[in-house]
Design a protein around this motif. Sequence first.
Motif, PDB file in Angstrom:
ATOM      1  N   LEU A  44     -15.533   4.821  -1.240  1.00  0.00           N
ATOM      2  CA  LEU A  44     -14.278   4.093  -1.094  1.00  0.00           C
ATOM      3  C   LEU A  44     -14.537   2.607  -1.351  1.00  0.00           C
ATOM      4  O   LEU A  44     -15.454   2.025  -0.781  1.00  0.00           O
ATOM      5  N   SER A  45     -13.683   2.009  -2.218  1.00  0.00           N
ATOM      6  CA  SER A  45     -13.827   0.591  -2.565  1.00  0.00           C
ATOM      7  C   SER A  45     -12.472  -0.081  -2.455  1.00  0.00           C
ATOM      8  O   SER A  45     -11.459   0.459  -2.916  1.00  0.00           O
ATOM      9  N   GLY A  46     -12.446  -1.270  -1.844  1.00  0.00           N
ATOM     10  CA  GLY A  46     -11.187  -1.981  -1.707  1.00  0.00           C
ATOM     11  C   GLY A  46     -11.376  -3.414  -1.265  1.00  0.00           C
ATOM     12  O   GLY A  46     -12.494  -3.884  -1.032  1.00  0.00           O
ATOM     13  N   ASP A  76      -0.844   3.361   6.328  1.00  0.00           N
ATOM     14  CA  ASP A  76      -0.855   3.872   4.956  1.00  0.00           C
ATOM     15  C   ASP A  76      -2.237   4.384   4.570  1.00  0.00           C
ATOM     16  O   ASP A  76      -2.367   5.425   3.914  1.00  0.00           O
ATOM     17  N   MET A  77      -3.271   3.651   4.945  1.00  0.00           N
ATOM     18  CA  MET A  77      -4.622   4.105   4.646  1.00  0.00           C
ATOM     19  C   MET A  77      -4.926   5.427   5.341  1.00  0.00           C
ATOM     20  O   MET A  77      -5.503   6.338   4.732  1.00  0.00           O
ATOM     21  N   ALA A  78      -4.519   5.560   6.584  1.00  0.00           N
ATOM     22  CA  ALA A  78      -4.763   6.810   7.309  1.00  0.00           C
ATOM     23  C   ALA A  78      -4.006   7.971   6.666  1.00  0.00           C
ATOM     24  O   ALA A  78      -4.554   9.078   6.520  1.00  0.00           O
ATOM     25  N   HIS A  79      -2.764   7.719   6.259  1.00  0.00           N
ATOM     26  CA  HIS A  79      -1.969   8.772   5.619  1.00  0.00           C
ATOM     27  C   HIS A  79      -2.567   9.167   4.276  1.00  0.00           C
ATOM     28  O   HIS A  79      -2.615  10.360   3.930  1.00  0.00           O
ATOM     29  N   LEU A  80      -3.015   8.177   3.499  1.00  0.00           N
ATOM     30  CA  LEU A  80      -3.614   8.470   2.194  1.00  0.00           C
ATOM     31  C   LEU A  80      -4.892   9.287   2.353  1.00  0.00           C
ATOM     32  O   LEU A  80      -5.118  10.272   1.649  1.00  0.00           O
ATOM     33  N   LEU A  81      -5.727   8.889   3.288  1.00  0.00           N
ATOM     34  CA  LEU A  81      -7.012   9.553   3.444  1.00  0.00           C
ATOM     35  C   LEU A  81      -6.882  10.956   4.018  1.00  0.00           C
ATOM     36  O   LEU A  81      -7.743  11.806   3.774  1.00  0.00           O
ATOM     37  N   LYS A  82      -5.818  11.215   4.759  1.00  0.00           N
ATOM     38  CA  LYS A  82      -5.604  12.579   5.262  1.00  0.00           C
ATOM     39  C   LYS A  82      -5.332  13.556   4.128  1.00  0.00           C
ATOM     40  O   LYS A  82      -5.681  14.727   4.221  1.00  0.00           O
ATOM     41  N   GLY A  83      -4.710  13.058   3.056  1.00  0.00           N
ATOM     42  CA  GLY A  83      -4.474  13.909   1.888  1.00  0.00           C
ATOM     43  C   GLY A  83      -5.666  14.012   0.964  1.00  0.00           C
ATOM     44  O   GLY A  83      -5.628  14.774  -0.002  1.00  0.00           O
ATOM     45  N   CYS A  84      -6.729  13.243   1.214  1.00  0.00           N
ATOM     46  CA  CYS A  84      -7.929  13.238   0.368  1.00  0.00           C
ATOM     47  C   CYS A  84      -9.153  13.436   1.255  1.00  0.00           C
ATOM     48  O   CYS A  84      -9.915  12.486   1.510  1.00  0.00           O
ATOM     49  N   PRO A  85      -9.376  14.635   1.751  1.00  0.00           N
ATOM     50  CA  PRO A  85     -10.437  14.850   2.750  1.00  0.00           C
ATOM     51  C   PRO A  85     -11.850  14.842   2.188  1.00  0.00           C
ATOM     52  O   PRO A  85     -12.801  14.897   2.975  1.00  0.00           O
ATOM     53  N   GLN A  86     -12.004  14.786   0.848  1.00  0.00           N
ATOM     54  CA  GLN A  86     -13.341  14.885   0.269  1.00  0.00           C
ATOM     55  C   GLN A  86     -13.869  13.556  -0.267  1.00  0.00           C
ATOM     56  O   GLN A  86     -14.843  13.532  -1.021  1.00  0.00           O
ATOM     57  N   ASN A 126      -2.761  -5.737   0.048  1.00  0.00           N
ATOM     58  CA  ASN A 126      -1.886  -5.624   1.218  1.00  0.00           C
ATOM     59  C   ASN A 126      -1.955  -4.208   1.792  1.00  0.00           C
ATOM     60  O   ASN A 126      -1.063  -3.393   1.592  1.00  0.00           O
ATOM     61  N   TRP A 127      -3.025  -3.918   2.491  1.00  0.00           N
ATOM     62  CA  TRP A 127      -3.200  -2.598   3.088  1.00  0.00           C
ATOM     63  C   TRP A 127      -2.612  -2.587   4.493  1.00  0.00           C
ATOM     64  O   TRP A 127      -2.817  -3.505   5.283  1.00  0.00           O
ATOM     65  N   GLU A 128      -1.906  -1.498   4.774  1.00  0.00           N
ATOM     66  CA  GLU A 128      -1.456  -1.218   6.127  1.00  0.00           C
ATOM     67  C   GLU A 128      -2.335  -0.099   6.693  1.00  0.00           C
ATOM     68  O   GLU A 128      -2.575   0.905   6.005  1.00  0.00           O
ATOM     69  N   SER A 144       0.818  -1.220   0.000  1.00  0.00           N
ATOM     70  CA  SER A 144       0.000   0.000   0.000  1.00  0.00           C
ATOM     71  C   SER A 144       0.849   1.266   0.000  1.00  0.00           C
ATOM     72  O   SER A 144       0.349   2.333  -0.363  1.00  0.00           O
ATOM     73  N   SER A 145       2.120   1.177   0.377  1.00  0.00           N
ATOM     74  CA  SER A 145       2.958   2.370   0.405  1.00  0.00           C
ATOM     75  C   SER A 145       3.172   2.958  -0.978  1.00  0.00           C
ATOM     76  O   SER A 145       3.493   4.149  -1.108  1.00  0.00           O
ATOM     77  N   ILE A 146       3.008   2.162  -2.038  1.00  0.00           N
ATOM     78  CA  ILE A 146       3.192   2.665  -3.400  1.00  0.00           C
ATOM     79  C   ILE A 146       2.157   3.749  -3.719  1.00  0.00           C
ATOM     80  O   ILE A 146       2.461   4.764  -4.346  1.00  0.00           O
ATOM     81  N   LEU A 147       0.927   3.540  -3.276  1.00  0.00           N
ATOM     82  CA  LEU A 147      -0.145   4.472  -3.618  1.00  0.00           C
ATOM     83  C   LEU A 147      -0.258   5.624  -2.637  1.00  0.00           C
ATOM     84  O   LEU A 147      -0.757   6.701  -2.991  1.00  0.00           O
ATOM     85  N   THR A 148       0.192   5.420  -1.430  1.00  0.00           N
ATOM     86  CA  THR A 148      -0.077   6.388  -0.373  1.00  0.00           C
ATOM     87  C   THR A 148       0.509   7.757  -0.678  1.00  0.00           C
ATOM     88  O   THR A 148      -0.188   8.776  -0.629  1.00  0.00           O
ATOM     89  N   THR A 149       1.797   7.798  -1.024  1.00  0.00           N
ATOM     90  CA  THR A 149       2.479   9.085  -1.207  1.00  0.00           C
ATOM     91  C   THR A 149       1.923   9.848  -2.387  1.00  0.00           C
ATOM     92  O   THR A 149       1.618  11.047  -2.291  1.00  0.00           O
ATOM     93  N   VAL A 150       1.760   9.167  -3.531  1.00  0.00           N
ATOM     94  CA  VAL A 150       1.343   9.852  -4.756  1.00  0.00           C
ATOM     95  C   VAL A 150      -0.090  10.344  -4.646  1.00  0.00           C
ATOM     96  O   VAL A 150      -0.396  11.505  -4.948  1.00  0.00           O
ATOM     97  N   ILE A 151      -1.013   9.480  -4.204  1.00  0.00           N
ATOM     98  CA  ILE A 151      -2.413   9.894  -4.117  1.00  0.00           C
ATOM     99  C   ILE A 151      -2.592  10.961  -3.044  1.00  0.00           C
ATOM    100  O   ILE A 151      -3.364  11.912  -3.230  1.00  0.00           O
ATOM    101  N   GLY A 152      -1.888  10.830  -1.935  1.00  0.00           N
ATOM    102  CA  GLY A 152      -1.988  11.848  -0.897  1.00  0.00           C
ATOM    103  C   GLY A 152      -1.503  13.205  -1.355  1.00  0.00           C
ATOM    104  O   GLY A 152      -1.931  14.237  -0.826  1.00  0.00           O
ATOM    105  N   ARG A 153      -0.616  13.221  -2.351  1.00  0.00           N
ATOM    106  CA  ARG A 153      -0.077  14.494  -2.847  1.00  0.00           C
ATOM    107  C   ARG A 153      -1.009  15.160  -3.849  1.00  0.00           C
ATOM    108  O   ARG A 153      -1.109  16.390  -3.877  1.00  0.00           O
TER     109      ARG A 153
END
Length: 655
Positions: free
Chosen positions: A169-171, A155-165, A150-152, A127-136
């Motif tokens: 969500l599907s996974g 990582d999910m919390a970090h990703l979602l903090k960058g996407c507040p709207q 393979n979600w951590e 999940s770290s692959i998607l977290t940084t880019v999507i959060g940015r």
Amino acid sequence: MSDLLLLASTKALAIPEILCLIFDCMTLSALRQASLVCKEWERLANIILANQLVIPNDWFAHDLSHLWPYLDRRGEHVKALSLELSPSTRLVQEVDLERMTRQFDNILSRTPNLERLDVQVPREVKSSILTTVIGRYGKRLQQFETNLLNWEPSDMAHLLKGCPQIRHLSGHNFTGDLLQAIAETQPLLSKIDCTHPRFDDDELISFAQQFPNLLRLSVSLHQFMTAKALIGVADYCSQLEYLNFHFCLSLQSNGFQALLAVSPNLRFLDLGLTEVHDADIVLVANRCPQLESLKLPFCGNLTQTSIRAIMQSCTRLVHLDLSFCDKIMLTIFGDPSLSSSSSSSSSSSSQPSLHYSPWVCLGLQYLDISGIHASYSADTSVASALLPAMYRQLGLLTDLRTLKLSGHGFSLQLLEQGRTGLSKLTRLERLDIAKLRNPLPWARIIEIGNLFPRLTELQFRSNDVIPPQAIVEQDQAIGEVEEKVGHRIKRGRFVDQQPEPIHQEDNADGGQGGSASLPAVVPAASCSASSTKALLSTTEATSSSKPTPSESSLPKRKRSRSPSPNPTTPSATTDDTTAAGGSSLQDEKKKKSLTKRSVVAEKQKQPEVMSATLRSGLIISFRLNGEDEDDSQGGLGNFGASGVVGWGFPEAMPY
């Protein structure tokens, strides 16, 4: 007056807002044609096309440098983006993570206004692959879907903090910790889809408690969720419009009833492969008048009672899937009740009366009744009453786009009883008649396809088709039998009923009097010259026994692998052959040899694949050897800008 109307409509089209609304409702092909009218229309059409962008064929492994100039010009108009993979790449073990991150960054950096994102990655990616880019770059992201396994939680919390709207969500493989991270970072969330989740009942209840305005709850492939979870969700969420519990085998009726009773706004319901019962579906019919889509595939406890309740209550139903519910019978189209005279044992000729009440869901666009109990071998009079009722009801569904009648339980008489009703389905686009109980002649399938002027997909198997050559061989076989027996045989080409036995005083060879019964019609794949010989020998054998019920139904056309009958096997009439008839026997052998040669030569002329073009322009085909399962696959290809392969615009949103 007409000139004034034309001038007014031309001025209306000159308003960009009105033109954009019109373009937004167009299909892909119509939009491409509109873009050729003028430069202004081309600009607006390109904006609409850019709203939905698909990058298939292993997006992270291919060179997409040809895509960057396009995104530099129109990337700000891209609202929905889908990054897809081929099935083989999803199982790749070794992935260049740096290249994947770089490719992902290049795409998202050029689409700043992205609102919907679907990312498919290989199985082993973390999940770290998607977290940084999507959060940015996901500041405006409202819908996020991925097949990541393979979600951590961090990582999910970090990703979602960058996407507040995010609102949808599907996974896969969501755990209780992931649900907690979602609840802490996404106050606007209203829709969640979880495939093969790992949370328990209490964790789902805790999540539902924090989202009382939840509109969509999809939990599929959860083998351990019980009715406790549904009862807990019902205590907090009363605005649900979308419910999906596909393949959740541990759920029970009390949980379904608790949740369905507090969901009056329900529009979508999927309970496929669950232990749902008639009482639960009757509750849906009584409490959910807004229902638009109902999916109940492989629900073995349901009968026609609950389905008729749906048909008489849900006026807004558009999608109905009853596939392989083997307890549901054709009585959903009408209620047969035998008259009082049928109660006596001697009333074998009484006909059933049919109480017919039309469905109220006349706006139905998708209907799948594949595999339901459609065969009534025990009482053919009931089947003969129900089949016209089915076609009469189908004829009322003039908005139908997809119709599936496949399954071994169906033995359809489409043209004899259904032509009048089915010919009214002028909007039908997809028809599935695969795996029928009895195969259909090739000409009959073409006639069925020609009933629908807009047909874009016709599903059937090669084993469902009787090729034209088989019909010729059958006629030859029956003709030789008639010549041998000396009597005309009642033609019953490829029907379910057994031909009546032929009684004769003397056979052609001067044998004793008796009865000779014609066997069931030879299957298509076995209608060769050798099969003709076997048929003759079987007919010549005298037998007074009646055919069994299993012999009366036509077997499915087998693949052309069955060995020919043993030529050394003596015929049943060889004992009757005398020396005086030796010359006639030689002549008969020569005749059979010539027939066999002509059949073989004719088979060599036959193409391996036979095809035909229907009235709608659809090309259908099948293999003569009967080895393929699906012969006509429909579908629309992607349209690539500037002739570039590897990315394009979908006909509809893939979400």
